[in-house]
Design a protein around this motif. Structure first.
Motif, PDB file in Angstrom:
ATOM      1  N   GLY A  12       0.811  -1.211   0.000  1.00 31.23           N
ATOM      2  CA  GLY A  12       0.000   0.000   0.000  1.00 31.23           C
ATOM      3  C   GLY A  12       0.843   1.258   0.000  1.00 31.23           C
ATOM      4  O   GLY A  12       0.362   2.318   0.391  1.00 31.23           O
ATOM      5  N   SER A  41       0.449  -8.024   0.512  1.00 34.95           N
ATOM      6  CA  SER A  41      -0.870  -7.916   1.128  1.00 34.95           C
ATOM      7  C   SER A  41      -1.371  -6.481   1.068  1.00 34.95           C
ATOM      8  O   SER A  41      -0.662  -5.539   1.442  1.00 34.95           O
ATOM      9  CB  SER A  41      -0.798  -8.368   2.584  1.00 34.95           C
ATOM     10  OG  SER A  41      -2.059  -8.209   3.186  1.00 34.95           O
ATOM     11  N   ARG A  45      -8.292  -1.258  -0.074  1.00 32.27           N
ATOM     12  CA  ARG A  45      -8.813   0.100  -0.294  1.00 32.27           C
ATOM     13  C   ARG A  45      -8.767   0.476  -1.783  1.00 32.27           C
ATOM     14  O   ARG A  45      -9.514   1.306  -2.233  1.00 32.27           O
ATOM     15  CB  ARG A  45      -8.013   1.138   0.492  1.00 32.27           C
ATOM     16  CG  ARG A  45      -7.715   0.763   1.932  1.00 32.27           C
ATOM     17  CD  ARG A  45      -8.837   1.138   2.872  1.00 32.27           C
ATOM     18  NE  ARG A  45      -8.394   1.028   4.259  1.00 32.27           N
ATOM     19  CZ  ARG A  45      -8.615  -0.023   5.031  1.00 32.27           C
ATOM     20  NH1 ARG A  45      -9.276  -1.049   4.575  1.00 32.27           N
ATOM     21  NH2 ARG A  45      -8.178  -0.028   6.282  1.00 32.27           N
ATOM     22  N   GLY A  60      -8.207  -7.494   5.255  1.00 32.17           N
ATOM     23  CA  GLY A  60      -7.624  -7.645   6.591  1.00 32.17           C
ATOM     24  C   GLY A  60      -7.405  -9.117   6.933  1.00 32.17           C
ATOM     25  O   GLY A  60      -8.022 -10.015   6.343  1.00 32.17           O
TER      26      GLY A  60
END
Ligand code: NAP
Length: 260
Positions: A12, A41, A45, A60
Protein backbone atom coordinates in the motif's frame (compact mmCIF):
# COMPACT_ATOMS: atom_id res chain seq x y z
CA UNK A 1 2.07 -30.18 -1.53
CA UNK A 2 4.13 -28.29 1.05
CA UNK A 3 3.99 -24.57 0.24
CA UNK A 4 7.26 -22.83 -0.59
CA UNK A 5 8.77 -20.56 2.02
CA UNK A 6 7.18 -17.13 1.74
CA UNK A 7 8.01 -13.53 2.48
CA UNK A 8 5.00 -11.39 3.38
CA UNK A 9 5.14 -7.81 2.15
CA UNK A 10 2.63 -5.48 3.77
CA UNK A 11 1.88 -3.09 0.96
CA UNK A 12 0.00 0.00 0.00
CA UNK A 13 2.97 2.32 -0.47
CA UNK A 14 5.42 3.34 -3.17
CA UNK A 15 8.13 1.48 -1.25
CA UNK A 16 6.16 -1.77 -1.38
CA UNK A 17 5.67 -1.37 -5.14
CA UNK A 18 9.38 -0.68 -5.57
CA UNK A 19 10.39 -3.76 -3.55
CA UNK A 20 8.11 -5.96 -5.65
CA UNK A 21 9.35 -4.39 -8.89
CA UNK A 22 13.02 -4.78 -7.98
CA UNK A 23 12.57 -8.40 -6.92
CA UNK A 24 10.76 -8.98 -10.22
CA UNK A 25 13.67 -7.47 -12.15
CA UNK A 26 16.10 -9.73 -10.33
CA UNK A 27 13.97 -12.79 -10.97
CA UNK A 28 13.68 -12.08 -14.70
CA UNK A 29 17.43 -11.36 -15.00
CA UNK A 30 18.36 -14.60 -13.25
CA UNK A 31 15.54 -17.16 -13.18
CA UNK A 32 15.32 -18.77 -9.77
CA UNK A 33 17.33 -15.95 -8.16
CA UNK A 34 14.58 -15.36 -5.61
CA UNK A 35 14.15 -18.64 -3.85
CA UNK A 36 10.97 -17.75 -2.02
CA UNK A 37 7.42 -16.75 -2.82
CA UNK A 38 6.49 -13.16 -2.21
CA UNK A 39 2.97 -12.36 -1.10
CA UNK A 40 2.02 -8.71 -1.17
CA UNK A 41 -0.87 -7.92 1.13
CA UNK A 42 -3.27 -5.03 0.55
CA UNK A 43 -6.06 -3.85 2.82
CA UNK A 44 -8.45 -3.67 -0.11
CA UNK A 45 -8.81 0.10 -0.29
CA UNK A 46 -7.69 0.17 -3.94
CA UNK A 47 -9.56 -1.76 -6.58
CA UNK A 48 -7.70 -4.67 -8.19
CA UNK A 49 -4.14 -3.91 -7.15
CA UNK A 50 -1.51 -5.75 -9.15
CA UNK A 51 2.12 -6.50 -8.37
CA UNK A 52 5.10 -7.02 -10.64
CA UNK A 53 6.36 -10.03 -8.68
CA UNK A 54 4.77 -12.76 -6.62
CA UNK A 55 1.13 -12.94 -5.65
CA UNK A 56 -1.43 -10.67 -4.05
CA UNK A 57 -3.77 -11.18 -1.13
CA UNK A 58 -6.42 -8.62 -0.33
CA UNK A 59 -8.26 -7.71 2.86
CA UNK A 60 -7.62 -7.64 6.59
CA UNK A 61 -6.22 -10.71 8.34
CA UNK A 62 -8.73 -10.54 11.17
CA UNK A 63 -6.56 -8.84 13.78
CA UNK A 64 -3.36 -10.12 15.35
CA UNK A 65 -4.67 -13.69 15.79
CA UNK A 66 -5.67 -13.84 12.13
CA UNK A 67 -2.27 -12.58 11.08
CA UNK A 68 -0.54 -15.17 13.28
CA UNK A 69 -2.63 -17.88 11.56
CA UNK A 70 -1.69 -16.49 8.15
CA UNK A 71 2.01 -16.44 9.00
CA UNK A 72 1.93 -20.02 10.24
CA UNK A 73 -0.32 -21.33 7.47
CA UNK A 74 1.74 -19.91 4.62
CA UNK A 75 5.23 -20.83 5.79
CA UNK A 76 6.13 -17.18 6.10
CA UNK A 77 9.80 -16.80 7.03
CA UNK A 78 10.00 -13.01 7.16
CA UNK A 79 7.77 -9.96 7.01
CA UNK A 80 8.49 -6.60 5.45
CA UNK A 81 6.22 -3.85 6.68
CA UNK A 82 6.22 -1.39 3.79
CA UNK A 83 2.95 0.17 4.94
CA UNK A 84 2.18 3.82 4.48
CA UNK A 85 3.49 5.74 7.52
CA UNK A 86 -0.10 6.43 8.65
CA UNK A 87 -1.14 2.75 8.66
CA UNK A 88 -0.16 2.37 12.29
CA UNK A 89 -2.76 -0.18 13.43
CA UNK A 90 -1.50 -2.73 10.91
CA UNK A 91 2.10 -1.91 11.80
CA UNK A 92 1.46 -2.72 15.48
CA UNK A 93 -0.36 -5.92 14.50
CA UNK A 94 2.61 -7.01 12.40
CA UNK A 95 5.00 -6.31 15.23
CA UNK A 96 2.96 -8.30 17.74
CA UNK A 97 2.26 -11.21 15.38
CA UNK A 98 5.92 -11.55 14.32
CA UNK A 99 7.00 -11.49 17.96
CA UNK A 100 4.54 -14.27 18.75
CA UNK A 101 5.62 -16.46 15.82
CA UNK A 102 9.30 -15.57 16.20
CA UNK A 103 9.74 -14.14 12.70
CA UNK A 104 12.12 -11.44 11.51
CA UNK A 105 10.30 -8.19 10.73
CA UNK A 106 11.61 -5.12 8.97
CA UNK A 107 9.82 -1.82 8.66
CA UNK A 108 10.55 0.43 5.68
CA UNK A 109 9.67 3.96 6.65
CA UNK A 110 10.54 7.02 4.64
CA UNK A 111 11.60 10.03 6.73
CA UNK A 112 8.92 12.64 7.42
CA UNK A 113 8.98 16.04 5.76
CA UNK A 114 10.41 18.88 7.80
CA UNK A 115 9.49 22.54 7.50
CA UNK A 116 11.80 25.25 6.20
CA UNK A 117 11.87 28.98 6.83
CA UNK A 118 9.34 29.78 4.08
CA UNK A 119 6.83 27.16 5.15
CA UNK A 120 3.71 28.24 7.00
CA UNK A 121 2.96 24.93 8.68
CA UNK A 122 0.38 24.38 11.36
CA UNK A 123 1.32 20.97 12.76
CA UNK A 124 -1.62 19.00 14.11
CA UNK A 125 -2.13 15.60 15.71
CA UNK A 126 -5.53 14.55 14.44
CA UNK A 127 -8.50 15.53 12.30
CA UNK A 128 -10.08 17.39 15.24
CA UNK A 129 -7.02 19.62 15.27
CA UNK A 130 -7.41 20.11 11.51
CA UNK A 131 -10.94 21.37 12.09
CA UNK A 132 -9.64 23.79 14.69
CA UNK A 133 -6.94 24.96 12.24
CA UNK A 134 -9.63 25.57 9.62
CA UNK A 135 -11.59 27.65 12.13
CA UNK A 136 -8.48 29.63 12.99
CA UNK A 137 -7.26 30.26 9.45
CA UNK A 138 -10.80 30.93 8.19
CA UNK A 139 -9.98 29.98 4.59
CA UNK A 140 -12.19 30.45 1.55
CA UNK A 141 -11.00 27.35 -0.30
CA UNK A 142 -9.23 24.33 1.16
CA UNK A 143 -7.27 21.67 -0.70
CA UNK A 144 -7.72 18.42 1.24
CA UNK A 145 -4.86 16.15 0.26
CA UNK A 146 -5.37 13.41 2.84
CA UNK A 147 -6.83 10.61 0.74
CA UNK A 148 -10.50 9.67 0.76
CA UNK A 149 -10.87 7.50 3.88
CA UNK A 150 -10.96 10.18 6.56
CA UNK A 151 -13.28 12.85 5.21
CA UNK A 152 -16.02 12.51 7.86
CA UNK A 153 -14.72 15.27 10.16
CA UNK A 154 -15.17 17.81 7.34
CA UNK A 155 -18.55 16.91 5.88
CA UNK A 156 -20.53 19.38 8.00
CA UNK A 157 -18.20 22.36 7.69
CA UNK A 158 -20.05 25.27 6.14
CA UNK A 159 -18.15 28.33 4.97
CA UNK A 160 -15.06 27.35 3.04
CA UNK A 161 -15.31 25.25 -0.09
CA UNK A 162 -13.21 22.10 -0.38
CA UNK A 163 -11.25 20.56 -3.21
CA UNK A 164 -10.67 16.90 -2.32
CA UNK A 165 -7.79 15.29 -4.15
CA UNK A 166 -7.60 11.52 -4.13
CA UNK A 167 -6.40 8.66 -6.28
CA UNK A 168 -9.72 6.84 -6.26
CA UNK A 169 -13.15 8.55 -6.30
CA UNK A 170 -14.12 9.91 -2.89
CA UNK A 171 -17.58 9.88 -1.35
CA UNK A 172 -18.35 13.58 -0.91
CA UNK A 173 -21.78 13.34 0.73
CA UNK A 174 -22.56 15.85 3.46
CA UNK A 175 -23.51 19.47 3.89
CA UNK A 176 -20.11 20.78 2.94
CA UNK A 177 -19.34 22.30 -0.45
CA UNK A 178 -16.81 19.84 -1.83
CA UNK A 179 -15.61 18.93 -5.29
CA UNK A 180 -13.41 16.01 -6.26
CA UNK A 181 -10.10 16.08 -8.02
CA UNK A 182 -8.86 12.68 -9.13
CA UNK A 183 -5.13 12.60 -9.54
CA UNK A 184 -2.09 10.69 -8.41
CA UNK A 185 1.55 11.64 -7.96
CA UNK A 186 4.26 12.13 -8.69
CA UNK A 187 3.52 15.83 -8.92
CA UNK A 188 5.75 18.74 -9.89
CA UNK A 189 6.18 22.03 -8.09
CA UNK A 190 5.04 24.04 -11.12
CA UNK A 191 1.98 21.82 -11.55
CA UNK A 192 1.10 22.16 -7.88
CA UNK A 193 1.57 25.90 -8.01
CA UNK A 194 -0.72 26.15 -11.02
CA UNK A 195 -3.35 24.12 -9.17
CA UNK A 196 -3.14 26.20 -5.98
CA UNK A 197 -3.38 29.46 -7.96
CA UNK A 198 -6.11 28.33 -10.36
CA UNK A 199 -8.26 27.01 -7.52
CA UNK A 200 -7.46 29.99 -5.27
CA UNK A 201 -6.51 27.64 -2.45
CA UNK A 202 -5.76 29.47 0.79
CA UNK A 203 -5.30 26.43 3.07
CA UNK A 204 -3.71 23.08 2.23
CA UNK A 205 -4.30 20.06 4.46
CA UNK A 206 -1.91 17.11 4.23
CA UNK A 207 -0.56 14.18 6.16
CA UNK A 208 3.17 14.19 6.80
CA UNK A 209 3.61 11.28 4.43
CA UNK A 210 7.20 12.07 3.49
CA UNK A 211 8.81 10.99 0.22
CA UNK A 212 9.26 12.86 -3.01
CA UNK A 213 6.14 11.99 -5.02
CA UNK A 214 3.77 14.36 -3.25
CA UNK A 215 6.23 16.79 -1.64
CA UNK A 216 6.01 19.45 -4.39
CA UNK A 217 2.69 20.72 -2.96
CA UNK A 218 4.62 21.89 0.10
CA UNK A 219 7.15 23.86 -1.94
CA UNK A 220 4.34 25.35 -4.02
CA UNK A 221 2.40 26.36 -0.89
CA UNK A 222 5.54 27.91 0.61
CA UNK A 223 6.19 29.89 -2.58
CA UNK A 224 2.64 31.24 -2.48
CA UNK A 225 2.71 31.82 1.32
CA UNK A 226 -0.26 29.48 1.77
CA UNK A 227 -0.63 27.94 5.24
CA UNK A 228 -0.51 24.16 5.45
CA UNK A 229 -2.13 22.05 8.16
CA UNK A 230 0.26 19.10 8.44
CA UNK A 231 -0.86 15.99 10.31
CA UNK A 232 1.94 14.55 12.39
CA UNK A 233 2.58 10.85 12.00
CA UNK A 234 0.95 8.38 14.36
CA UNK A 235 3.17 6.26 16.62
CA UNK A 236 4.78 3.18 15.10
CA UNK A 237 6.08 0.05 16.81
CA UNK A 238 9.65 -0.08 18.01
CA UNK A 239 10.96 -2.52 15.40
CA UNK A 240 14.00 -2.63 13.16
CA UNK A 241 13.43 0.15 10.61
CA UNK A 242 15.21 1.32 7.47
CA UNK A 243 14.42 4.40 5.39
CA UNK A 244 14.98 3.04 1.88
CA UNK A 245 13.99 0.21 -0.39
CA UNK A 246 17.66 -0.59 -1.09
CA UNK A 247 18.28 -1.22 2.59
CA UNK A 248 15.15 -3.36 2.81
CA UNK A 249 16.37 -5.55 -0.08
CA UNK A 250 19.79 -5.88 1.55
CA UNK A 251 18.08 -7.00 4.76
CA UNK A 252 16.00 -9.51 2.83
CA UNK A 253 19.13 -10.91 1.15
CA UNK A 254 20.58 -11.47 4.62
CA UNK A 255 17.42 -13.23 5.82
CA UNK A 256 17.31 -15.47 2.75
CA UNK A 257 20.97 -16.43 3.12
CA UNK A 258 20.41 -17.44 6.71
CA UNK A 259 17.22 -19.37 5.95
CA UNK A 260 18.56 -20.93 2.72
P1 NAP B 1 -4.55 0.69 9.45
O1 NAP B 1 -5.47 1.69 10.05
O2 NAP B 1 -3.17 0.58 9.99
O3 NAP B 1 -5.18 -0.77 9.50
C1 NAP B 1 -6.56 -1.01 9.71
C2 NAP B 1 -6.84 -2.46 9.36
O4 NAP B 1 -6.78 -2.64 7.94
C3 NAP B 1 -5.83 -3.44 9.93
O5 NAP B 1 -6.12 -3.77 11.27
C4 NAP B 1 -5.95 -4.60 8.97
O6 NAP B 1 -7.12 -5.36 9.22
C5 NAP B 1 -6.20 -3.90 7.64
N1 NAP B 1 -4.97 -3.65 6.89
C6 NAP B 1 -4.22 -2.51 6.82
N2 NAP B 1 -3.22 -2.64 5.96
C7 NAP B 1 -3.30 -3.89 5.48
C8 NAP B 1 -2.53 -4.62 4.54
N3 NAP B 1 -1.48 -4.08 3.88
N4 NAP B 1 -2.91 -5.91 4.28
C9 NAP B 1 -3.98 -6.46 4.89
N5 NAP B 1 -4.75 -5.81 5.78
C10 NAP B 1 -4.40 -4.54 6.07
O7 NAP B 1 -4.47 0.91 7.86
P2 NAP B 1 -4.96 2.16 6.97
O8 NAP B 1 -4.31 3.40 7.44
O9 NAP B 1 -6.44 2.07 6.83
O10 NAP B 1 -4.26 1.78 5.58
C11 NAP B 1 -4.77 0.70 4.82
C12 NAP B 1 -3.83 0.44 3.66
O11 NAP B 1 -3.71 1.61 2.85
C13 NAP B 1 -2.41 0.07 4.08
O12 NAP B 1 -1.98 -0.98 3.24
C14 NAP B 1 -1.60 1.32 3.85
O13 NAP B 1 -0.27 1.03 3.52
C15 NAP B 1 -2.37 1.98 2.71
N6 NAP B 1 -2.31 3.45 2.73
C16 NAP B 1 -2.71 4.11 3.84
C17 NAP B 1 -2.65 5.50 3.85
C18 NAP B 1 -3.06 6.28 5.07
O14 NAP B 1 -2.98 7.51 5.02
N7 NAP B 1 -3.49 5.64 6.15
C19 NAP B 1 -2.22 6.19 2.71
C20 NAP B 1 -1.83 5.47 1.58
C21 NAP B 1 -1.89 4.09 1.60
P3 NAP B 1 -7.09 -6.68 10.14
O15 NAP B 1 -6.97 -6.20 11.55
O16 NAP B 1 -8.39 -7.35 9.84
O17 NAP B 1 -5.91 -7.51 9.73
Amino acid sequence: MIPKATVLLLGGSTEASAISRMLGERASAVPGAIGVDLITSFAGRTRSPTVPFGSVRIGGFGGIDGLVDHLRGNRVIAVIDALHPFASVMAFHASEACARVGLPLLKVQRPPWTSGPDDRWIEVDDMGDVRRAIDRVDPRRVLLSIGRQELDPFRDIVGPTFLVRSIEPADLHGSWDATALLDRGPFTESGERTLLERERIDLLVTKNSGGTATAPKLAAAAALAIPVAVLRRPPVPDVRTVPTVGEALAWLDGVLQVSG
